[in-house]
Design a protein around this motif. Structure first.
Motif, short mmCIF file in Angstrom:
data_model
loop_
_atom_site.label_atom_id
_atom_site.label_comp_id
_atom_site.label_asym_id
_atom_site.label_seq_id
_atom_site.Cartn_x
_atom_site.Cartn_y
_atom_site.Cartn_z
N UNK A 158 13.38 56.66 4.61
CA UNK A 158 13.18 55.98 3.34
C UNK A 158 14.42 55.23 2.87
N UNK A 159 15.57 55.86 2.94
CA UNK A 159 16.80 55.21 2.49
C UNK A 159 17.10 53.94 3.29
N UNK A 160 16.94 54.02 4.61
CA UNK A 160 17.19 52.86 5.47
C UNK A 160 16.20 51.74 5.16
N UNK A 161 14.93 52.09 5.00
CA UNK A 161 13.89 51.09 4.71
C UNK A 161 14.16 50.43 3.37
N UNK A 162 14.45 51.23 2.35
CA UNK A 162 14.72 50.66 1.02
C UNK A 162 15.94 49.75 1.03
N UNK A 163 16.98 50.15 1.74
CA UNK A 163 18.19 49.33 1.82
C UNK A 163 17.91 48.01 2.53
N UNK A 164 17.16 48.07 3.64
CA UNK A 164 16.83 46.84 4.38
C UNK A 164 15.97 45.92 3.51
N UNK A 212 15.96 45.77 0.27
CA UNK A 212 16.83 45.24 -0.78
C UNK A 212 17.65 44.07 -0.25
N UNK A 213 18.19 44.22 0.94
CA UNK A 213 19.02 43.17 1.55
C UNK A 213 18.23 41.93 1.94
N UNK A 214 16.99 42.12 2.34
CA UNK A 214 16.19 41.01 2.85
C UNK A 214 15.13 40.55 1.87
N UNK A 215 15.25 41.04 0.65
CA UNK A 215 14.46 40.67 -0.48
C UNK A 215 13.07 40.37 -0.37
#
Length: 125
Positions: free
Chosen positions: A114-120, A122-125
């Motif tokens: 979940x953390x990795x998916x949410x971060x990606x 966020x970065x790729x909007x």
């Protein structure tokens, strides 16, 4: 020698048929409503109204269509009881329960990452 050639073409035909069927089934079950229905049913038998109440946001029409697709693919069993008003129950078949295990695996994967998916996202909007 000829029988080996025929056998090879039959095997290839079986593979092609299996791949085609898999694509068709995947398109029928790889949507959020189908996966939610499979997850909610679990080991239970639920009436249509109970199922509808358990899945937030699904319309009656979409739930009906989803259940029909799952039934057509042998994943859900529908039982109509001869009472007035009619009572209809749904439960997973053995194949549906096997699919539920796979769905649960996907859900576990999503929780673990979940953390990795949410971060990606966020970065790729």
């Amino acid at each position: 020698m000829e029988s080996e050639q025929v056998r090879g073409s039959i095997d290839q035909g079986d593979v092609t048929r299996a791949n085609s069927l898999a694509r068709s089934v995947f398109s029928d079950i790889a949507d959020k409503w189908s996966l939610l229905v499979v997850n909610v049913l679990g080991d239970r038998t639920l009436r249509f109204t109970e199922l509808h109440r358990s899945i937030e946001g699904v319309s009656l029409k979409m739930l009906t269509q989803t259940l029909r697709r799952l039934e057509r693919n042998g994943l859900v069993e529908r039982t109509v009881h001869p009472v007035v008003p009619p009572q209809v129950d749904y439960r997973l078949t053995e194949a549906g329960r096997d699919l539920r295990d796979t769905v649960n695996g996907l859900c576990g994967w999503a929780r673990r990452h979940l953390d990795v998916i949410e971060e990606a996202r966020r970065l790729h909007g």
